[in-house]
Write a protein that holds these residues in place. Structure first.
Motif, PDB file in Angstrom:
ATOM      1  N   LYS A  65       0.719  -1.209   0.179  1.00  0.00           N
ATOM      2  CA  LYS A  65       0.123  -0.291   0.031  1.00  0.00           C
ATOM      3  C   LYS A  65       0.912   1.517   0.171  1.00  0.00           C
ATOM      4  O   LYS A  65       0.336   2.263  -0.501  1.00  0.00           O
ATOM      5  CB  LYS A  65      -0.980   0.027   1.289  1.00  0.00           C
ATOM      6  N   LYS A  66       2.122   1.086   0.706  1.00  0.00           N
ATOM      7  CA  LYS A  66       2.966   2.471   0.759  1.00  0.00           C
ATOM      8  C   LYS A  66       4.333   2.185   0.204  1.00  0.00           C
ATOM      9  O   LYS A  66       4.863   1.362   0.750  1.00  0.00           O
ATOM     10  CB  LYS A  66       3.027   2.594   2.209  1.00  0.00           C
ATOM     11  N   ALA A  67       4.833   3.201  -0.754  1.00  0.00           N
ATOM     12  CA  ALA A  67       5.992   2.933  -1.423  1.00  0.00           C
ATOM     13  C   ALA A  67       6.219   4.074  -2.184  1.00  0.00           C
ATOM     14  O   ALA A  67       5.416   4.770  -2.485  1.00  0.00           O
ATOM     15  CB  ALA A  67       5.959   1.803  -2.475  1.00  0.00           C
ATOM     16  N   ASP A  68       7.706   4.517  -2.210  1.00  0.00           N
ATOM     17  CA  ASP A  68       8.218   5.527  -2.768  1.00  0.00           C
ATOM     18  C   ASP A  68       9.260   5.131  -3.959  1.00  0.00           C
ATOM     19  O   ASP A  68      10.220   4.401  -3.524  1.00  0.00           O
ATOM     20  CB  ASP A  68       8.922   6.550  -1.791  1.00  0.00           C
ATOM     21  N   PHE A  69       9.203   5.370  -4.897  1.00  0.00           N
ATOM     22  CA  PHE A  69       9.990   4.988  -6.211  1.00  0.00           C
ATOM     23  C   PHE A  69      10.937   6.054  -6.030  1.00  0.00           C
ATOM     24  O   PHE A  69      10.569   7.302  -6.774  1.00  0.00           O
ATOM     25  CB  PHE A  69       9.157   4.710  -7.494  1.00  0.00           C
ATOM     26  N   HIS A  70      12.227   6.055  -5.506  1.00  0.00           N
ATOM     27  CA  HIS A  70      13.150   6.903  -5.255  1.00  0.00           C
ATOM     28  C   HIS A  70      13.930   7.320  -6.913  1.00  0.00           C
ATOM     29  O   HIS A  70      14.458   6.262  -7.706  1.00  0.00           O
ATOM     30  CB  HIS A  70      13.907   6.566  -4.191  1.00  0.00           C
ATOM     31  N   CYS A  71      14.057   8.493  -7.028  1.00  0.00           N
ATOM     32  CA  CYS A  71      15.006   8.885  -8.264  1.00  0.00           C
ATOM     33  C   CYS A  71      14.372   8.039  -9.366  1.00  0.00           C
ATOM     34  O   CYS A  71      15.242   7.565 -10.147  1.00  0.00           O
ATOM     35  CB  CYS A  71      16.460   8.714  -8.219  1.00  0.00           C
ATOM     36  N   PHE A  72      13.330   7.953  -9.695  1.00  0.00           N
ATOM     37  CA  PHE A  72      12.539   7.261 -10.807  1.00  0.00           C
ATOM     38  C   PHE A  72      13.119   8.029 -12.277  1.00  0.00           C
ATOM     39  O   PHE A  72      12.735   9.104 -12.365  1.00  0.00           O
ATOM     40  CB  PHE A  72      10.973   7.341 -10.600  1.00  0.00           C
ATOM     41  N   THR A  73      13.550   7.090 -13.013  1.00  0.00           N
ATOM     42  CA  THR A  73      13.939   7.581 -14.312  1.00  0.00           C
ATOM     43  C   THR A  73      13.473   6.803 -15.659  1.00  0.00           C
ATOM     44  O   THR A  73      13.945   6.740 -16.497  1.00  0.00           O
ATOM     45  CB  THR A  73      15.537   7.536 -14.640  1.00  0.00           C
ATOM     46  N   GLY A  74      12.169   6.215 -15.152  1.00  0.00           N
ATOM     47  CA  GLY A  74      11.436   5.472 -16.110  1.00  0.00           C
ATOM     48  C   GLY A  74      10.860   6.276 -17.128  1.00  0.00           C
ATOM     49  O   GLY A  74      10.778   7.515 -17.118  1.00  0.00           O
ATOM     50  N   LYS A  75       9.712   5.524 -17.926  1.00  0.00           N
ATOM     51  CA  LYS A  75       8.947   6.427 -18.722  1.00  0.00           C
ATOM     52  C   LYS A  75       7.882   7.131 -17.929  1.00  0.00           C
ATOM     53  O   LYS A  75       7.393   6.495 -17.105  1.00  0.00           O
ATOM     54  CB  LYS A  75       8.312   5.364 -19.650  1.00  0.00           C
ATOM     55  N   LEU A  76       7.207   8.033 -18.621  1.00  0.00           N
ATOM     56  CA  LEU A  76       6.297   8.997 -18.035  1.00  0.00           C
ATOM     57  C   LEU A  76       5.137   8.154 -17.863  1.00  0.00           C
ATOM     58  O   LEU A  76       4.304   8.235 -16.937  1.00  0.00           O
ATOM     59  CB  LEU A  76       5.996  10.435 -18.837  1.00  0.00           C
ATOM     60  N   LYS A  77       4.713   7.116 -18.885  1.00  0.00           N
ATOM     61  CA  LYS A  77       3.437   6.406 -18.936  1.00  0.00           C
ATOM     62  C   LYS A  77       3.451   5.609 -17.602  1.00  0.00           C
ATOM     63  O   LYS A  77       2.587   5.429 -17.040  1.00  0.00           O
ATOM     64  CB  LYS A  77       3.385   5.547 -20.065  1.00  0.00           C
ATOM     65  N   LEU A  78       4.688   4.717 -17.390  1.00  0.00           N
ATOM     66  CA  LEU A  78       4.936   4.073 -16.141  1.00  0.00           C
ATOM     67  C   LEU A  78       4.839   4.839 -14.931  1.00  0.00           C
ATOM     68  O   LEU A  78       4.105   4.655 -13.980  1.00  0.00           O
ATOM     69  CB  LEU A  78       6.044   3.368 -16.345  1.00  0.00           C
ATOM     70  N   ALA A  79       5.194   6.173 -15.042  1.00  0.00           N
ATOM     71  CA  ALA A  79       5.231   6.832 -13.736  1.00  0.00           C
ATOM     72  C   ALA A  79       3.759   7.078 -13.486  1.00  0.00           C
ATOM     73  O   ALA A  79       3.332   7.163 -12.395  1.00  0.00           O
ATOM     74  CB  ALA A  79       5.880   8.287 -14.030  1.00  0.00           C
ATOM     75  N   HIS A  80       2.889   7.389 -14.502  1.00  0.00           N
ATOM     76  CA  HIS A  80       1.501   7.647 -14.100  1.00  0.00           C
ATOM     77  C   HIS A  80       0.793   6.235 -13.580  1.00  0.00           C
ATOM     78  O   HIS A  80      -0.006   6.590 -12.683  1.00  0.00           O
ATOM     79  CB  HIS A  80       0.661   7.923 -15.420  1.00  0.00           C
ATOM     80  N   ARG A  81       1.204   5.152 -14.178  1.00  0.00           N
ATOM     81  CA  ARG A  81       0.776   3.870 -13.464  1.00  0.00           C
ATOM     82  C   ARG A  81       1.228   3.720 -12.105  1.00  0.00           C
ATOM     83  O   ARG A  81       0.441   3.478 -11.123  1.00  0.00           O
ATOM     84  CB  ARG A  81       1.190   2.970 -14.339  1.00  0.00           C
TER      85      ARG A  81
END
Length: 240
Positions: free
Chosen positions: A133-149
Motif C-alpha cells: 500500500k505504501k511505497a516511494d520509487f526513489h529517483c525514478f528515471t523510467g517512462k512517463l506513462k509508467l510513472a503515471h501507473r
C-alpha cells in the motif's frame, strides 16, 4: 529542511544510520539492502567491470532478520529493489531479497523506499502482486506513462535536485499528480551541478525548480511535499 530520511544499504551503513538517527532528532532511519549488495556473494571481484570496488559479501538472510528485528524503530524499509543497470543477471536473487524486505514492511506497516533502475515495471508488478500500500520509487528515471501507473496505484515518486537541469524530472513535476511527488537527494549524485557532490542543502533548489516546472509558487510546492511526506511516512513536517 524539517526532516531527512537516511537510508541504509548493507550491514555497515544500516548500523551507522541507526547511530546517526539516535544522535540527531530531525533524522529518520530506513534500513534496507541495495540490490547490488543483495547479490554481492555472487559477484567475483575479478569479473567486476567497474572502476569502483565490487560489493563486499555478507550474510543476506542474517541482515534481513536484523532489519526485521529493528523495524519498529524505522520510518521505512529501504533502500531496496531491483537493478538491471549495474548488474545484468541474478534477477531471481534480487527479487527474493526484495520480496523478503517487502514482507517485513507489510508486516510492520512501513513504507518501502525503492531502487528500480532499468527494472521499474517489474518492481511495480511485484508491489501490486504483494498488495503493498505504501511505497516511494526513489529517483525514478523510467517512462512517463509508467510513472503515471505508479501514481495511479497510490505510490509516490521522489525527485532529486537534478530537476534544476534535467528535462525528464521537470516533465514529471509538470505532469504527475501533485499529491504523489516527494523530494530527495540521491547523494552524492543527482545534484544541481553535474559532477558536483550533492547534499541535502540543495533540496530547496530542487523544490523551487519543481514549482517552476509545475507553474505553482514554491510555497504551494513545499506544502504539497510536506503533506505527501506526512501521508506516506506519518511524520508532520509542516511549519506551524
Amino acid at each position: 529542511l524539517s526532516a531527512i530520511i537516511v537510508n541504509g544499504l548493507e550491514p555497515s551503513s544500516n548500523r551507522r544510520v541507526l547511530e546517526l538517527c539516535e544522535e540527531y532528532e530531525h533524522l529518520y532511519p530506513a534500513l534496507g539492502i541495495y540490490p547490488v549488495d543483495a547479490i554481492a556473494h555472487r559477484i567475483t571481484p575479478e569479473t567486476w567491470p567497474y572502476d569502483w570496488p565490487a560489493p563486499t559479501p555478507f550474510d543476506v538472510d542474517e541482515e534481513i532478520a536484523f532489519i526485521d528485528s529493528v523495524a519498529s524503530r524505522l520510518i521505512a524499509i529501504g533502500e531496496c529493489g531491483l537493478d538491471r543497470y549495474w548488474v545484468k543477471e541474478h534477477d531471481a536473487e534480487q527479487e527474493r531479497v526484495l520480496r523478503a524486505l517487502i514482507e517485513i514492511a507489510v508486516r510492520h506497516d512501513k513504507p518501502v523506499i525503492l531502487h528500480t533502475r532499468k527494472a521499474e515495471a517489474r518492481t511495480l508488478e511485484i508491489l501490486l502482486e504483494m498488495g503493498v500500500k505504501k511505497a516511494d520509487f526513489h529517483c525514478f528515471t523510467g517512462k512517463l506513462k509508467l510513472a503515471h501507473r505508479i501514481a495511479d496505484a497510490g505510490y509516490y515518486l521522489s525527485i532529486p535536485p537534478a530537476v534544476t537541469r534535467d528535462q525528464t524530472f521537470q516533465r514529471f513535476a509538470k505532469e504527475l499528480p501533485l499529491n504523489r511527488i516527494l523530494t530527495e537527494t540521491d547523494s552524492p549524485y543527482m545534484g544541481p551541478i553535474r559532477g558536483q557532490r550533492n547534499e541535502p542543502a540543495y533540496v530547496p533548489q530542487g523544490v523551487e525548480a519543481l514549482a517552476h516546472a509545475r507553474g505553482v509558487t514554491p510555497e504551494v510546492m513545499k506544502r504539497s511535499i510536506a503533506e505527501n511526506f506526512e501521508r506516506l511516512f506519518g511524520v508532520n513536517v509542516l511549519q506551524t
